[in-house]
Each structure stands twice: as structure tokens, then as C-alpha cells.
Design an enzyme around this catalytic site. Structure first.
Site, PDB file in Angstrom:
ATOM      1  N   TYR A  92      12.785  -8.305   0.204  1.00  0.00           N
ATOM      2  CA  TYR A  92      12.111  -7.068   0.601  1.00  0.00           C
ATOM      3  C   TYR A  92      13.130  -6.043   1.089  1.00  0.00           C
ATOM      4  CZ  TYR A  92       8.016  -4.374   2.041  1.00  0.00           C
ATOM      5  OH  TYR A  92       7.033  -3.423   2.149  1.00  0.00           O
ATOM      6  N   GLY A 285       5.408  -3.466  -7.889  1.00  0.00           N
ATOM      7  CA  GLY A 285       5.973  -3.855  -9.177  1.00  0.00           C
ATOM      8  C   GLY A 285       5.709  -5.307  -9.484  1.00  0.00           C
TER       9      GLY A 285
END
Length: 373
Positions: A92, A285
């Protein structure tokens, strides 16, 4: 006199208190202000990045004392989001210091406040203002400024899932195109948490939604469920590529706004159907494939390609004390009016976290896994 077991660890990007394993889960308990003993909490903690099923452990963690501007909160419910998984995997955009407690979202109840706390009181419901707090735990001590209150008359699951997906949906519907009643929005990942919030917020504003989902055996049931939320049209990604899709735009205006949570070919298909000058906003995504923008879309349709990350929006508005409050008030009003509900959820006890994680990481998962403390 012994009080109920509380867990308190503070972990935020503003203030990080290192927590250590407690060797005695049955230690005597006390009022924090008395400072007579050590309390512990149960927390899903990881000491290194990797596969969540391997690195997460349910541990007893010592709590720090409550400072004058701190609050002791009891976590009530916390969902498992894709960003939570990515954070544990180490992929992340922001990562907490290790060891860290999993989870970025959830709702808690204030059970004790420090002597200088002004904005909160015992019994208030609160959610984290920012990512990285670590919500997969039974209790925590956090700074007053790290949380924000919610009305406690809204459903628990709606409160637990409010701080990320509905905020993302509201901002994308508000900040990129001037949408009016009768206008259209097209989105992929329409059955995701963001997608379901987009459907409901758009419907409350009189905006049509064209909702794209992956083909699946239970498509009819999913379509019916999304339409019951307010979806105008529900189609598969295969249907979006067929010439017959032109018939849809005879009864529904071409979209001004496309919302992309998938990427790859799915995003390219959304672009094909935008109005002249429309915008595609990417917020996820899931396909792990780049967004390819046809040259013709840029030259002949003058489309705008943008991105959105609610964490960045919160950072950008951190000095505006009313911005986040105003957004939450609008969302809570929709909830109270019955116009915004939590996504489909499966409630799982904290001790069954492994099962919840396994389910959350499976494809075609329509129900959000929510840990109940």
C-alpha cells in the site's frame, strides 16, 4: 473492584505508542486514572509484511495509560477492505511502523475520556479520521483528534463501513463533474463497497447509473439486488463490449463521469462511452493492469483522466475542520433517511478472523467481511 476487560493501544501516524505482548491475559483490571495495574486488549497484529493468513496473529497487547487529551474506545465492528490487505502485504502507499495492528476502518464506542477532552463524551460513537490507526482490536487509546463522532442511532454496520467507501463515492460524484438530475454515471466494480455507495448516493440525487460487473452464475440475483438499491442499469463487462450497447444510450444519456476501480481493459471500455469532455476517475486497480487511454479519446473526445484517493483528500483538508464533518453529516443524513445502507456484509467474530480473511481475498466476493468485537 474489577472492571470489564479493556484493550488499549494507541497506533496512529500522528502518535505511535509501541505495544508489547502481555504475558498474562488475566491480569487484574483497573480504572485507568487509578494506574494500579496493566490492562490488555486483544489485537490482530503483524510483525512483518506478507500473506495476511501467515503474518497476522491474535495477541494480548498491553495498553498505555489514558492521557489528558486521549480517549479509551471499545471497538464494536471493523470491516476488511482491500486496502487493509494491501497494507499487511506491504504494497500500500502508506505503511505503519511494525509491529502494527491491522484494519483502517471501523466504529467504536467511547468508554473513558481524558481530563482535557472537549469534543467527546462517554457513550459517543467514533470512527478514525485517517488510515493506520489499527481497528482490528477490542479496545484502543487514541488521541481525541484522531477520531470523529457519529450519531449512534444509525445501524452498526453502516457506521462501521462509513469512513472509506461512502466517502470515496460521495467525493467522486461531487468533485469532478457538475452532475445534475438526469445525468448518467458509468462504473465498473459496481458490486464493490464503493460501487454500492455510488448507486445509492447517485439515486438520491436523481442521477442515472450504468453499473458494470463481471459475468457470474448469480448475475440475475446480483442485478436485482443492485437495482433494489437504486441502480438504473446493470450489465456485464462482456455486454459493455458488444455493439448492442448503443441501444442502451437511446434510453439513457451518455455518461459525463466514469468511475474505475478495476483498470486494464475494463477501464478502456468505460472511456469509450463517455460524453465529449467527460471524466474518468480511477480509485482502484483490482485487475492489477495499467489503464490504457486511446489516443482518439484524448483528441476527439477531450476526456479527462483523473485519480482519487480518499486518504489524500483527508490530508488535503486536514486544516479545514469542517470539511470531513460536513461530509459525514451528509452521509449520515442519507442513512437516517433510509437512502444509504451498508453494503452486503457478513459478520464474523474476531476469533474467526482467519475465515474472514480467506473469504475477503476470494474473487467474486459480494459480501464485505466485518469483524465483530
Amino acid at each position: 473492584m474489577q472492571l470489564p476487560l479493556h484493550t488499549v493501544c494507541r497506533r496512529s501516524f500522528v502518535t505511535v505508542l509501541k505495544c508489547r505482548n502481555s504475558g498474562n491475559a488475566n491480569a487484574s483490571l483497573f480504572s485507568h486514572s487509578a494506574g494500579l495495574a496493566t490492562q490488555t486488549c486483544k489485537a490482530l497484529r503483524y510483525w512483518k509484511h506478507g500473506d495476511p493468513s501467515r503474518v497476522l496473529q491474535l495477541e494480548d497487547v498491553d495498553l498505555p495509560p489514558i492521557g489528558a487529551k486521549d480517549v479509551l474506545i471499545q471497538m464494536l465492528a471493523a470491516p476488511i477492505n482491500p486496502s487493509d490487505i494491501n497494507m499487511i502485504q506491504g504494497t500500500y502507499a502508506i505503511l505503519p511502523d511494525l509491529p502494527a495492528v491491522g484494519g483502517n476502518e471501523g466504529v467504536a464506542k467511547v468508554v473513558e475520556v481524558g481530563s482535557l477532552v472537549k469534543s467527546l463524551k462517554t457513550g459517543d460513537w467514533v470512527i478514525p479520521k485517517d488510515a493506520g490507526v489499527g481497528t482490528w482490536r477490542t479496545e484502543a487509546v487514541l488521541a481525541e483528534d484522531d477520531v470523529i463522532s457519529l450519531p449512534n442511532d444509525i445501524p452498526l454496520l453502516a457506521a462501521a463501513t462509513l469512513g472509506v467507501n461512502p466517502c470515496t463515492a460521495l467525493r467522486m460524484l461531487s468533485d469532478f463533474e457538475d452532475l445534475k438530475p438526469g445525468d448518467s454515471v458509468i462504473q465498473n466494480a459496481a458490486n464493490s463497497g464503493v460501487g454500492q455507495a455510488v448507486i445509492q448516493i447517485a439515486a438520491s440525487r436523481g442521477i442515472n447509473t450504468i453499473n458494470v460487473v463481471r459475468d457470474r452464475p448469480e448475475f440475475t440475483q446480483l442485478s436485482d439486488r443492485l437495482k433494489a438499491m437504486g441502480a438504473t442499469h446493470v450489465i456485464t463487462e462482456d455486454a459493455l463490449r458488444r455493439p448492442e450497447i448503443k441501444d442502451l444510450f437511446k434510453i439513457c444519456t451518455k455518461p459525463k463521469l466514469a468511475l474505475n476501480g478495476v483498470g486494464g481493459k475494463s477501464a478502456t471500455e468505460l472511456l469509450r462511452h463517455l460524453q465529449f469532455g467527460g471524466s474518468m476517475v480511477t480509485y482502484g486497480g483490482m485487475a492489477r493492469q495499467p489503464v490504457t487511454v486511446p489516443v482518439s479519446a484524448l483528441i476527439f473526445k477531450d476526456v479527462k483522466v483523473r485519480g482519487f484517493w480518499v486518504t489524500q483528500w483527508k490530508k488535503d483538508h486536514a486544516n479545514d475542520g469542517r470539511a470531513f464533518r460536513t461530509m459525514l453529516d451528509e452521509l449520515c443524513y442519507l442513512i437516517q433517511q433510509g437512502k444509504l445502507t451498508a453494503p452486503a456484509c457478513t459478520e464474523v467474530g474476531l476469533q474467526d478472523y482467519s475465515r474472514a480473511l480467506d473469504t475477503a481475498m476470494q474473487p467474486f466476493t459480494s459480501a464485505k467481511q466485518v469483524l465483530i468485537m
